[in-house]
Motif scaffolding. Structure first.
Motif, short mmCIF file in Angstrom:
data_model
loop_
_atom_site.label_atom_id
_atom_site.label_comp_id
_atom_site.label_asym_id
_atom_site.label_seq_id
_atom_site.Cartn_x
_atom_site.Cartn_y
_atom_site.Cartn_z
N ALA A 181 16.89 -13.29 -34.32
CA ALA A 181 18.05 -13.15 -35.18
C ALA A 181 18.67 -14.50 -35.49
O ALA A 181 19.11 -14.76 -36.62
CB ALA A 181 19.08 -12.23 -34.53
N ARG A 182 18.71 -15.39 -34.51
CA ARG A 182 19.24 -16.73 -34.75
C ARG A 182 18.42 -17.46 -35.81
O ARG A 182 18.96 -18.11 -36.70
CB ARG A 182 19.26 -17.55 -33.45
CG ARG A 182 19.86 -18.94 -33.63
CD ARG A 182 19.99 -19.69 -32.33
NE ARG A 182 18.70 -19.96 -31.71
CZ ARG A 182 18.55 -20.65 -30.58
NH1 ARG A 182 19.62 -21.12 -29.95
NH2 ARG A 182 17.36 -20.86 -30.07
N ALA A 183 17.09 -17.33 -35.72
CA ALA A 183 16.23 -17.96 -36.74
C ALA A 183 16.50 -17.36 -38.11
O ALA A 183 16.53 -18.08 -39.12
CB ALA A 183 14.77 -17.80 -36.35
N ALA A 184 16.71 -16.05 -38.17
CA ALA A 184 16.97 -15.39 -39.46
C ALA A 184 18.30 -15.85 -40.05
O ALA A 184 18.42 -16.05 -41.26
CB ALA A 184 16.98 -13.87 -39.27
N LEU A 185 19.31 -16.03 -39.21
CA LEU A 185 20.62 -16.48 -39.69
C LEU A 185 20.56 -17.90 -40.24
O LEU A 185 21.34 -18.27 -41.11
CB LEU A 185 21.64 -16.41 -38.55
CG LEU A 185 22.06 -14.99 -38.15
CD1 LEU A 185 22.72 -15.02 -36.77
CD2 LEU A 185 23.02 -14.40 -39.18
N ARG A 186 19.63 -18.69 -39.74
CA ARG A 186 19.47 -20.06 -40.21
C ARG A 186 18.56 -20.16 -41.43
O ARG A 186 18.48 -21.22 -42.05
CB ARG A 186 18.91 -20.94 -39.09
CG ARG A 186 19.84 -21.12 -37.89
CD ARG A 186 19.25 -22.13 -36.90
NE ARG A 186 18.85 -23.33 -37.62
CZ ARG A 186 19.69 -24.31 -37.95
NH1 ARG A 186 20.96 -24.23 -37.63
NH2 ARG A 186 19.24 -25.37 -38.60
#
Length: 335
Positions: free
Chosen positions: A267-272
């Motif tokens: 999810a962190r990668a998707a938010l970035r």
């Protein structure tokens, strides 16, 4: 300064530069990853050389006493996601994050995980560091999220083997072309993984159970976003009981905890990801297994130290700029 050799990213001796330019170089290099606190800025100098080994970077650094810290905010801002496999050749290093004692001296191996907050201080030192993207090393590790600031003693046989290999690689790189160097990347990563998996530690079990745990972790990593994945389904896929699965993941807080952590990292990668900037935070939470947005925010902040909204703002801010890719950033240092 960058020579013509194809594997050389950059080579700098700041004794040849005015102090102001030397400090600017250090801020552009080490400062792109860490908050740097020099013990004596007026006496700063460094010798810094980096070679490219396929998707890896191998760096020799000699410098002065300093403290380096990497915070949750910096992690959210730059998005670097790699492991630093670092041998101290001279000087001392100590952990400085208040979470326990760890020290390293000449010959010892220290692991830093750029995706986790950490801090340490060093005396005047020399070290050799292999920068390895998480995507290459994590799938080979039985405990990829438990390596940050781990210290492995110099007299461990596998540590000695890895140290000798990295030193030999360092000496050979000036003689190799780009294709030859790239061919040595995978064997180097595999030896790093074998060392981290093989050196005994009190808090981890090894042997058959660890090998099986590694297989299950890789399976979960590959299927983390499958809505049908569950502890029962995982146990069935490997022909083991739920009791055995629970035992294997006891050091992880349970298999459900490991699965959630993996989803939160994705999810962190998707938010970035700029390509997903049109999605709401609630949508990204739902895609990563969280039906309720407030549950997603709470779990995300507990793991990463920042809310999903803060991560997105940091990623979109001008402070990320060209540093969004750690490998490209390192290449820029030599320009």
């Amino acid at each position: 300064m960058n020579d013509a050799h194809p594997t050389l990213v950059f080579k700098t001796n700041t004794r040849e530069l005015p102090l102001k330019r030397a400090l600017e170089f250090w801020q552009d290099s080490a400062g792109s990853l860490y908050d740097v606190n020099l013990a004596r800025p007026e006496a700063f100098h460094t010798t810094h050389t980096t070679f490219r080994v396929g998707e890896l970077l191998l760096t020799y650094c000699l410098s002065v006493a300093q403290k380096l810290s990497r915070s949750s905010y910096r992690i959210g801002a730059d998005g670097y996601d790699h492991f630093e496999v670092q041998f101290f050749l001279a000087g001392q290093w100590s952990r400085q994050d208040g979470r326990g004692e760890a020290q390293a001296g000449p010959g010892d191996l220290v692991i830093h995980d750029a995706g986790q907050a950490h801090a340490g201080s060093a005396s005047d030192f020399a070290n050799l560091t292999l920068f390895v993207p998480r995507s290459l090393l994590a799938p080979l590790l039985t405990h990829p999220d438990e390596q940050n600031m781990r210290v492995l003693a110099a007299d461990e046989p596998m540590v000695t083997l890895l140290r000798n290999h990295m030193v030999a690689l360092w000496r050979a790189l000036p003689l190799l072309d780009e294709q030859q160097a790239a061919a040595l990347a995978l064997p180097a990563v595999e030896l790093v993984a074998a060392t981290l998996n093989g050196v005994k530690r009190a808090d981890l079990s090894l042997g058959v159970a660890a090998a099986q745990l590694g297989e299950i972790r890789r399976y979960i990593d590959a299927h983390a976003l499958d809505p049908n994945i569950s502890p029962a389904q995982i146990a069935a896929a490997f022909g083991i009981s739920l009791r055995k699965l629970t035992y294997l993941f006891s050091s992880e807080g349970g298999v459900a905890s490991y699965l959630q952590k993996r989803r939160l990292n994705l999810a962190r990668a998707a938010l970035r990801d700029p390509a997903q900037s049109h999605k709401s935070i609630a949508e990204i939470g739902l895609e990563h297994g969280f039906i309720y947005a407030h549950n997603f925010t709470r779990a995300f902040q507990r793991l990463h130290g920042l809310t999903p909204r803060e991560i997105r703002v940091l990623a979109q801010s001008g402070r990320t700029g060209e540093s969004a890719n750690w490998f490209d950033r390192a290449t820029l240092w030599g320009r």
